[in-house]
Every structure is written in structure tokens, then in C-alpha cells.
Scaffold this motif. Structure first.
Motif, mmCIF file in Angstrom:
data_model
loop_
_atom_site.group_PDB
_atom_site.id
_atom_site.type_symbol
_atom_site.label_atom_id
_atom_site.label_comp_id
_atom_site.label_asym_id
_atom_site.label_seq_id
_atom_site.Cartn_x
_atom_site.Cartn_y
_atom_site.Cartn_z
ATOM 1 N N ASN A 156 4.706 45.563 84.693
ATOM 2 C CA ASN A 156 3.559 44.653 84.685
ATOM 3 C C ASN A 156 3.416 44.018 86.058
ATOM 4 N N GLU A 157 2.187 43.661 86.437
ATOM 5 C CA GLU A 157 1.980 42.974 87.703
ATOM 6 C C GLU A 157 0.737 42.096 87.609
ATOM 7 N N PRO A 158 0.605 41.122 88.497
ATOM 8 C CA PRO A 158 -0.484 40.148 88.397
ATOM 9 C C PRO A 158 -1.882 40.753 88.399
ATOM 10 N N ALA A 159 -2.070 41.931 88.981
ATOM 11 C CA ALA A 159 -3.384 42.569 88.981
ATOM 12 C C ALA A 159 -3.899 42.855 87.579
ATOM 13 N N HIS B 85 11.590 39.299 91.291
ATOM 14 C CA HIS B 85 12.304 40.365 90.583
ATOM 15 C C HIS B 85 12.490 41.559 91.509
ATOM 16 N N GLU B 86 13.634 42.200 91.379
ATOM 17 C CA GLU B 86 13.982 43.305 92.278
ATOM 18 C C GLU B 86 12.999 44.469 92.197
ATOM 19 N N SER B 87 12.287 44.619 91.089
ATOM 20 C CA SER B 87 11.337 45.727 90.971
ATOM 21 C C SER B 87 10.173 45.591 91.937
ATOM 22 N N PHE B 88 9.973 44.389 92.487
ATOM 23 C CA PHE B 88 8.905 44.177 93.454
ATOM 24 C C PHE B 88 9.382 44.304 94.902
ATOM 25 N N ASP B 89 10.663 44.527 95.112
ATOM 26 C CA ASP B 89 11.194 44.552 96.471
ATOM 27 C C ASP B 89 10.572 45.663 97.314
ATOM 28 N N ARG B 90 10.227 46.760 96.671
ATOM 29 C CA ARG B 90 9.753 47.920 97.427
ATOM 30 C C ARG B 90 8.281 47.810 97.852
ATOM 31 N N ASP B 91 7.500 46.966 97.159
ATOM 32 C CA ASP B 91 6.053 46.964 97.426
ATOM 33 C C ASP B 91 5.393 45.610 97.157
ATOM 34 N N ARG B 92 6.130 44.530 97.387
ATOM 35 C CA ARG B 92 5.612 43.207 97.043
ATOM 36 C C ARG B 92 4.271 42.923 97.721
ATOM 37 N N GLY B 93 4.139 43.307 98.985
ATOM 38 C CA GLY B 93 2.885 43.082 99.691
ATOM 39 C C GLY B 93 1.725 43.811 99.043
ATOM 40 N N ALA B 94 1.957 45.038 98.609
ATOM 41 C CA ALA B 94 0.915 45.809 97.944
ATOM 42 C C ALA B 94 0.569 45.204 96.581
ATOM 43 N N VAL B 95 1.572 44.671 95.899
ATOM 44 C CA VAL B 95 1.334 44.006 94.611
ATOM 45 C C VAL B 95 0.397 42.815 94.805
ATOM 46 N N LEU B 96 0.642 42.034 95.841
ATOM 47 C CA LEU B 96 -0.219 40.893 96.123
ATOM 48 C C LEU B 96 -1.622 41.341 96.495
ATOM 49 N N GLN B 97 -1.735 42.417 97.257
ATOM 50 C CA GLN B 97 -3.044 42.916 97.633
ATOM 51 C C GLN B 97 -3.827 43.392 96.414
ATOM 52 N N ARG B 98 -3.162 44.071 95.494
ATOM 53 C CA ARG B 98 -3.833 44.523 94.279
ATOM 54 C C ARG B 98 -4.280 43.328 93.434
ATOM 55 N N GLY C 92 2.567 32.490 85.697
ATOM 56 C CA GLY C 92 3.951 32.932 85.508
ATOM 57 C C GLY C 92 4.170 34.344 85.990
ATOM 58 N N ALA C 93 4.487 34.489 87.276
ATOM 59 C CA ALA C 93 4.779 35.808 87.846
ATOM 60 C C ALA C 93 6.176 35.777 88.442
ATOM 61 N N ASN C 94 7.020 36.673 87.970
ATOM 62 C CA ASN C 94 8.399 36.744 88.467
ATOM 63 C C ASN C 94 8.453 37.649 89.697
ATOM 64 N N THR D 9 0.900 36.639 83.400
ATOM 65 C CA THR D 9 1.374 37.991 83.118
ATOM 66 C C THR D 9 2.846 38.026 82.736
ATOM 67 N N ASP D 10 3.652 37.085 83.234
ATOM 68 C CA ASP D 10 5.116 37.135 83.135
ATOM 69 C C ASP D 10 5.635 38.424 83.772
ATOM 70 N N ALA D 11 4.884 38.937 84.748
ATOM 71 C CA ALA D 11 5.277 40.169 85.448
ATOM 72 C C ALA D 11 6.671 40.013 86.052
ATOM 73 N N PRO D 12 7.467 41.091 86.010
ATOM 74 C CA PRO D 12 7.161 42.474 85.634
ATOM 75 C C PRO D 12 7.322 42.774 84.150
ATOM 76 N N TYR D 13 7.489 41.744 83.334
ATOM 77 C CA TYR D 13 7.693 41.931 81.897
ATOM 78 C C TYR D 13 6.343 41.957 81.170
ATOM 79 N N LEU D 14 6.367 42.330 79.910
ATOM 80 C CA LEU D 14 5.240 42.219 78.982
ATOM 81 C C LEU D 14 3.982 42.943 79.459
ATOM 82 N N LEU D 15 4.136 44.171 79.870
ATOM 83 C CA LEU D 15 2.981 44.988 80.229
ATOM 84 C C LEU D 15 2.031 45.068 79.034
#
Length: 264
Positions: free
Chosen positions: A224-227, A12-25, A7-9, A205-211
Motif C-alpha cells: 500500500n502507498e499514499p497514492a 518502513h523498510e519497504s519504502f527504502d528503495r523508492d521513497r522519493g518515487a512514492v512521494l511523487q506518485r 497515517g503513512a508509515n 492509508t496506514d501504508a505499507p499495510y492495508l492495501l
């Protein structure tokens, strides 16, 4: 051991700036695959687009969260049916009932929930469920479809012992998030998670929620993020008196089976 975040959102707009980096992490942390949640028609479209952009790594769901239930009409239903027939869409939902916030009237929530359960039956896909403060009505709606559904997971479980056993008695899977890391609200989950059979426990994770509140150091933006999934798995493993590898292997196997993912 490669984890799977169910469950990764990621739309969500909070990932628009760095989605590729989020996936890499996430990859670097050992999260090899993710299920991108579709919580509205627009986000379901975007979730599938992401899954097609990262084939084999990202998959998606297609559905309408109860917050958006008032938007569920015939055109929405028709489009969701088309989306759910795509192989990269591995479940119908996120759908269910949320009486905590009541962003949509309860009658609309129940109607949209029933429509999506029927959709899941018709396209022979498992269903990705949401329930908050609506257990009795949730179980009543599900009772009308239980014999027809292939599989169901109650995503982001935070409920009571009675709720958990009601779900387990139906053969449903359970998704556990970083809520278990919350010393204020999640302590009861440390006991309850021990009752979930290993073959029906999945992690998310339910990212970006529930850090996770036990994460150190905390990210400055509190996103929150999948990493961070391995950290959640460690807390789950500790509560279950298992080593990390046991919990990771079991949750990955359960996820592959539930979503009919390729075995890698």
C-alpha cells in the motif's frame, strides 16, 4: 482537492528503495500532505528526519506503538519529549493498547500508554491512538487523561458500533483506512462511517499495510502507498452517500484543524 494522509508509515523498510518515487506518485494522485507515523523511538526519529527533508509536505508523530511498549523507559520518554516539542511533530503517538497480538505484556502496554498520554498533556499536542481488542482497558486508561488532552484521534478504526460511539461521545476524531474496502472484514464500516460527523472524519492509508482490496489493478508487490488514498476516499464517499469532493474537502478540513496544519 488536495488530500492529507494522516497515517503513512513511510519509514518502513519497504519504502527504502523508492521513497522519493512514492512521494511523487502521491503528489500526482492529489495527496498533498502526509503525517508520517512514529511507532517506535527509532522510527519517530526517522519520521521527523523525513518531515524536515520535505517541509510543508510531510509532518510526523512521535511515539511508541504497544507492540514496542516493553522498550519504553526513562531515556525513551525523555527523547520523545524532545521530539514532540519540534513544530514538525504534530501529535504524540502512535500509542495505545493491542491485545490482539500481545507482543508486549499488557502491564507494559498500559504503562507506556499512560506515559505517552501524560507526555501529550505536558507538550500540549494531540494524541494519535491505536486500539485493538482492548476497548475496555483502553477507555479506562483514557478516562484518566480525557479532561487534560487537547485532541485525540483513534487511528485506523476497525471496531464495533459501540466502540465508535464511545469514541464519538468523548469528542475524539476517527481515522478510516482501506479496511473499509475489504468485503470480508470491513463491510460493517460502510454503515458505521455514516455516523461519523464530517468535522471529525479523517482518512489514511496506514501504508505499507492495508492495501485496499478493491484497488484495480493491484500492485504486484501488494504494498500500500499514499497514492491510493483517493481510492479509499471514494469508497468512504460512496458509503456516506456523498460525492468524492464533499468527503475529500471535509476530511482535509478536519485534518488541518486537528493537527493545526498550515492552511494552504
Amino acid at each position: 482537492m488536495q488530500l492529507i494522509d494522516i497515517g503513512a508509515n513511510l519509514t518502513h523498510e519497504s519504502f527504502d528503495r523508492d521513497r522519493g518515487a512514492v512521494l511523487q506518485r502521491a503528489r500526482a494522485a492529489g495527496v498533498g500532505r502526509q503525517i508520517v507515523t512514529g511507532a517506535s523511538l527509532a522510527h519517530s526519529e526517522q519520521a521527523l528526519a523525513l518531515a524536515l527533508q520535505y517541509p510543508g509536505e510531510l509532518f510526523s508523530t512521535a511515539g511508541v506503538h504497544p507492540h514496542h511498549a516493553s522498550d519504553y523507559d526513562e531515556a525513551c520518554d525523555a527523547r520523545l519529549r524532545t521530539l514532540c516539542q519540534h513544530p514538525a511533530v504534530v501529535a504524540a503517538g502512535e500509542c495505545g493498547l493491542d491485545y490482539f497480538r500481545d507482543f508486549s505484556p499488557r502491564a507494559d502496554q498500559q504503562r507506556a500508554f499512560e506515559r505517552q498520554l501524560q507526555l501529550a498533556v505536558d507538550v500540549a499536542k494531540p494524541v494519535f491512538l491505536h486500539q485493538r481488542d482492548a476497548h475496555e482497558d483502553f477507555m479506562a486508561v483514557m478516562a484518566g487523561f480525557q479532561s487534560q488532552l487537547s485532541r485525540a484521534v483513534v487511528h485506523c478504526f476497525t471496531g464495533t458500533r459501540q466502540e465508535l460511539f464511545d469514541y464519538l461521545d468523548q469528542g475524539w476524531y476517527i481515522g478510516i483506512t482501506g479496511w473499509i474496502c475489504d468485503e470480508r472484514r470491513g463491510q460493517h464500516l460502510r454503515e458505521l462511517v455514516c455516523a461519523i460527523p464530517a468535522e471529525r472524519l479523517m482518512v489514511e492509508t496506514d501504508a505499507p499495510y492495508l492495501l485496499p482490496r478493491t484497488l484495480k489493478p493491484m500492485p504486484k508487490d501488494r504494498r500500500n502507498e499514499p497514492a491510493f488514498l483517493p481510492h479509499i476516499v471514494q469508497d468512504i464517499a460512496s458509503a456516506r452517500n456523498e460525492n468524492w469532493e464533499q468527503t475529500a474537502a471535509a476530511s482535509t478540513a478536519a485534518t488541518v484543524a486537528f493537527f493545526a496544519l498550515p492552511v494552504v
